[in-house]
Design a protein around this motif. Sequence first.
Motif, PDB file in Angstrom:
ATOM      1  N   PHE A 255       6.320   8.831   1.118  1.00 52.90           N
ATOM      2  CA  PHE A 255       7.125   7.613   1.044  1.00 52.90           C
ATOM      3  C   PHE A 255       8.568   8.049   0.806  1.00 52.90           C
ATOM      4  CE2 PHE A 255       7.584   3.395  -1.588  1.00 52.90           C
ATOM      5  CZ  PHE A 255       8.557   2.959  -0.699  1.00 52.90           C
ATOM      6  N   PRO A 256       9.419   8.078   1.877  1.00 54.77           N
ATOM      7  CA  PRO A 256      10.782   8.591   1.724  1.00 54.77           C
ATOM      8  C   PRO A 256      11.765   7.531   1.248  1.00 54.77           C
ATOM      9  CG  PRO A 256      10.366   8.085   4.023  1.00 54.77           C
ATOM     10  CD  PRO A 256       9.095   7.748   3.282  1.00 54.77           C
ATOM     11  N   LEU A 257      12.648   7.929   0.336  1.00 57.85           N
ATOM     12  CA  LEU A 257      13.706   7.055  -0.166  1.00 57.85           C
ATOM     13  C   LEU A 257      15.008   7.848  -0.186  1.00 57.85           C
ATOM     14  CD1 LEU A 257      11.755   5.448  -3.150  1.00 57.85           C
ATOM     15  CD2 LEU A 257      12.363   4.319  -1.001  1.00 57.85           C
ATOM     16  N   GLU A 258      15.994   7.401   0.580  1.00 56.24           N
ATOM     17  CA  GLU A 258      17.265   8.105   0.662  1.00 56.24           C
ATOM     18  C   GLU A 258      18.159   7.720  -0.516  1.00 56.24           C
ATOM     19  OE1 GLU A 258      20.974   8.783   3.814  1.00 56.24           O
ATOM     20  OE2 GLU A 258      19.258   7.538   4.360  1.00 56.24           O
ATOM     21  N   VAL A 259      18.764   8.730  -1.131  1.00 57.67           N
ATOM     22  CA  VAL A 259      19.577   8.522  -2.325  1.00 57.67           C
ATOM     23  C   VAL A 259      20.924   9.219  -2.135  1.00 57.67           C
ATOM     24  CG1 VAL A 259      19.692   8.800  -4.830  1.00 57.67           C
ATOM     25  CG2 VAL A 259      17.458   8.576  -3.704  1.00 57.67           C
TER      26      VAL A 259
ATOM     27  N   ASP B 272       0.806  -1.228   0.000  1.00 60.22           N
ATOM     28  CA  ASP B 272       0.000   0.000   0.000  1.00 60.22           C
ATOM     29  C   ASP B 272       0.837   1.276   0.000  1.00 60.22           C
ATOM     30  OD1 ASP B 272       0.939  -0.055   2.592  1.00 60.22           O
ATOM     31  OD2 ASP B 272      -1.035  -0.050   3.557  1.00 60.22           O
ATOM     32  N   LEU B 273       2.169   1.168   0.133  1.00 62.88           N
ATOM     33  CA  LEU B 273       2.993   2.363   0.007  1.00 62.88           C
ATOM     34  C   LEU B 273       3.066   2.862  -1.438  1.00 62.88           C
ATOM     35  CD1 LEU B 273       6.056   1.733   2.370  1.00 62.88           C
ATOM     36  CD2 LEU B 273       4.099   3.255   2.727  1.00 62.88           C
ATOM     37  N   PHE B 274       2.658   2.017  -2.377  1.00 63.40           N
ATOM     38  CA  PHE B 274       2.726   2.380  -3.799  1.00 63.40           C
ATOM     39  C   PHE B 274       1.356   2.825  -4.319  1.00 63.40           C
ATOM     40  CE2 PHE B 274       5.920  -0.745  -2.758  1.00 63.40           C
ATOM     41  CZ  PHE B 274       7.075  -0.213  -3.306  1.00 63.40           C
ATOM     42  N   ASP B 275       0.549   3.400  -3.398  1.00 54.56           N
ATOM     43  CA  ASP B 275      -0.839   3.715  -3.731  1.00 54.56           C
ATOM     44  C   ASP B 275      -1.038   5.097  -4.329  1.00 54.56           C
ATOM     45  OD1 ASP B 275      -0.335   5.285  -1.545  1.00 54.56           O
ATOM     46  OD2 ASP B 275      -1.905   4.456  -0.260  1.00 54.56           O
ATOM     47  N   GLY B 276       0.052   5.800  -4.664  1.00 54.62           N
ATOM     48  CA  GLY B 276      -0.079   7.132  -5.255  1.00 54.62           C
ATOM     49  C   GLY B 276       0.330   8.243  -4.325  1.00 54.62           C
ATOM     50  N   ARG B 277       0.774   7.908  -3.113  1.00 53.04           N
ATOM     51  CA  ARG B 277       1.260   8.949  -2.189  1.00 53.04           C
ATOM     52  C   ARG B 277       2.578   9.514  -2.714  1.00 53.04           C
ATOM     53  NH1 ARG B 277       1.644   5.632   3.161  1.00 53.04           N
ATOM     54  NH2 ARG B 277      -0.087   4.560   2.107  1.00 53.04           N
ATOM     55  N   PRO B 278       2.945  10.726  -2.303  1.00 52.25           N
ATOM     56  CA  PRO B 278       4.186  11.329  -2.804  1.00 52.25           C
ATOM     57  C   PRO B 278       5.433  10.509  -2.442  1.00 52.25           C
ATOM     58  CG  PRO B 278       2.782  13.001  -1.820  1.00 52.25           C
ATOM     59  CD  PRO B 278       2.154  11.680  -1.496  1.00 52.25           C
ATOM     60  N   VAL B 279       6.229  10.222  -3.452  1.00 49.84           N
ATOM     61  CA  VAL B 279       7.520   9.560  -3.237  1.00 49.84           C
ATOM     62  C   VAL B 279       8.582  10.651  -3.151  1.00 49.84           C
ATOM     63  CG1 VAL B 279       9.219   7.963  -4.177  1.00 49.84           C
ATOM     64  CG2 VAL B 279       6.767   7.482  -4.439  1.00 49.84           C
ATOM     65  N   ILE B 280       9.268  10.706  -2.016  1.00 48.98           N
ATOM     66  CA  ILE B 280      10.204  11.791  -1.734  1.00 48.98           C
ATOM     67  C   ILE B 280      11.632  11.262  -1.733  1.00 48.98           C
ATOM     68  CG2 ILE B 280      10.886  13.586  -0.113  1.00 48.98           C
ATOM     69  CD1 ILE B 280       8.053  13.954  -1.330  1.00 48.98           C
ATOM     70  N   GLY B 281      12.464  11.815  -2.584  1.00 46.95           N
ATOM     71  CA  GLY B 281      13.875  11.475  -2.587  1.00 46.95           C
ATOM     72  C   GLY B 281      14.632  12.357  -1.613  1.00 46.95           C
ATOM     73  N   ILE B 282      15.389  11.740  -0.726  1.00 48.43           N
ATOM     74  CA  ILE B 282      16.249  12.487   0.193  1.00 48.43           C
ATOM     75  C   ILE B 282      17.658  12.396  -0.376  1.00 48.43           C
ATOM     76  CG2 ILE B 282      17.079  12.703   2.558  1.00 48.43           C
ATOM     77  CD1 ILE B 282      14.521  11.158   3.397  1.00 48.43           C
TER      78      ILE B 282
END
Length: 581
Positions: free
Chosen positions: A82-86, A41-51
Amino acid sequence: MSAFKPAAWPRKLRSQEWYGGNSRDNIYHRGWLKNQGYPHDLFDGRPVIGILNTWSDLTPCNGHLRELAEKVKAGVWEAGGFPLEVPVFSASENTYRPTAMMYRNLAALAVEETIRGQPLDGVVLLVGCDKTTPSLLMGAASVDLPAIMVSGGPMLNGYFRGERVGSGTHLWKFSEAVKAGEMTQEEFLEAEASMSRSTGTCNTMGTASTMASMMESLGMTLSGNAAIPAVDSRRRVMAQLSGRRIVQMVKDDLKPSDILTKAAFENAIRTNGAIGGSTNAVVHLLAIAGRTGIDLSLDDWDRLGREIPTIVNLMPSGEYLMEEFFYAGGLPVVLKMLGESGKLNKDALTVSGGPIWDEVKDVRNWNEDVIRPVEKALTQHGGIAVLKGNLAPKGCVLKPSAASEHLMQHRGRAVVFEDIDDYKAKINDEALDIDENCVMVMKNCGPRGYPGMAEVGNMGLPPKVLRKGITDMVRISDARMSGTAYGTVLLHTSPEAAVGGPLAVVRNGDMIEIDVANRRVHLDIPDDELQRRLAAWRPASEAPNGGYERLFHDHVEGADTGADFDFLKGCRGSAVGKDSH
């Protein structure tokens, strides 16, 4: 200026091009990421944020950004993102050779493609050391997805034998004292332990603190971000609040192009004058403006900064450090004072979604010795002075707040160093024909010449001059200098020597005049003699054989336009990549 109008929400976001739906391609993208343990459910269209994190063991100023990234993540989760560190390219000024500036453009390219090529709806830019701040904003501005910046903050004050020690500033001071015989090498080594006693960036108003202030005055950070010490708990709070805010920025579709207007750049230039900021801000803001298509020039720097008093009493211009600046109220106090004197575009938009004036109008100054009233300013004419003349047809820059008043109008005999190696070979030679009235000239240290335009423009004085008690001389080069440095130093001379600018043909014994008040720098030789020398000039070295150094050599522009690559000006591209699977 019209108020920002948020986009409609909910709507389909960019990340759904990768993650939304049940096609083979969607499952390919989504399924691999699930091996990290993310629920469906994290892939449901919520904002994906790159850190976008510039942490590196070899970038000591940014050594604590992993901790801040966790706080940003907490804020993103709290706001429903949905945070993703890069990890992204990180160039440290104190380790990279030949100079971190050579890699600013490479870092910006890498950041741009990191954002463009991956399923991100918005980004948090974690920055600190000098070049990480402009490079990440240059890259983000080129893609133009919602972005917010969080800097790592300055180190705590240094102290040595009861004296405040400013990072960089005292390095130059103590080094000169050793050469003058006023300090022993053992004392210098003892002082070393006092210079960097906590994590964070320079604790002076060096380039890192200047660029953090530039980002806040541009509106790209939450208010108050610039001055919070790295180890203060409020720095972590700032990171978490920024994580929350970027989620709403994505929903509103609030982008860098909405914030980085000409009015915002004008605010930043005036702020730089008020804080006694680094000359490095000139090349960085010109480059950022180039990425956004904003018409910004050296003339804007001179025009907007000329009447701005320097009111922040920090090294290298003054006596205090960033810790005291924070306790006094930080940059919001400076912005308020600019606004009260009619020197702030109050309606300029910030990442808050509102005008900058709303963020600062109610703040208070808690220490008027650190942030001075206008009538007690360090100098009434701060900013960056842009001098032009036959020695610098496209301009050179000088920081009046860090210069010596008695040298602001000066005529002296040129003592020429062909490059940094020539300078190092000669400067300590007692036979060098030089005194305090001479003008030290160094060539071939500009964007193409060094290559990369290193921070060597604040040439140390010869020992025989230092022993007289002289602490400043006029120095001219096409190099940069550290924001922590001081002196009557003319920098960024354009065109640079390596491309055949007039600096290339200055000879020992030529007379040079500078007149800061009238913005003039003049090589005192007949025009026909100057033209003969230029016609006979040949490049000092051949172009590099290949690699990034060749790319840099072939495409870097002059310092007068920001030293960015010539193929990147105003070329904001699509933020949506094509799926190849």
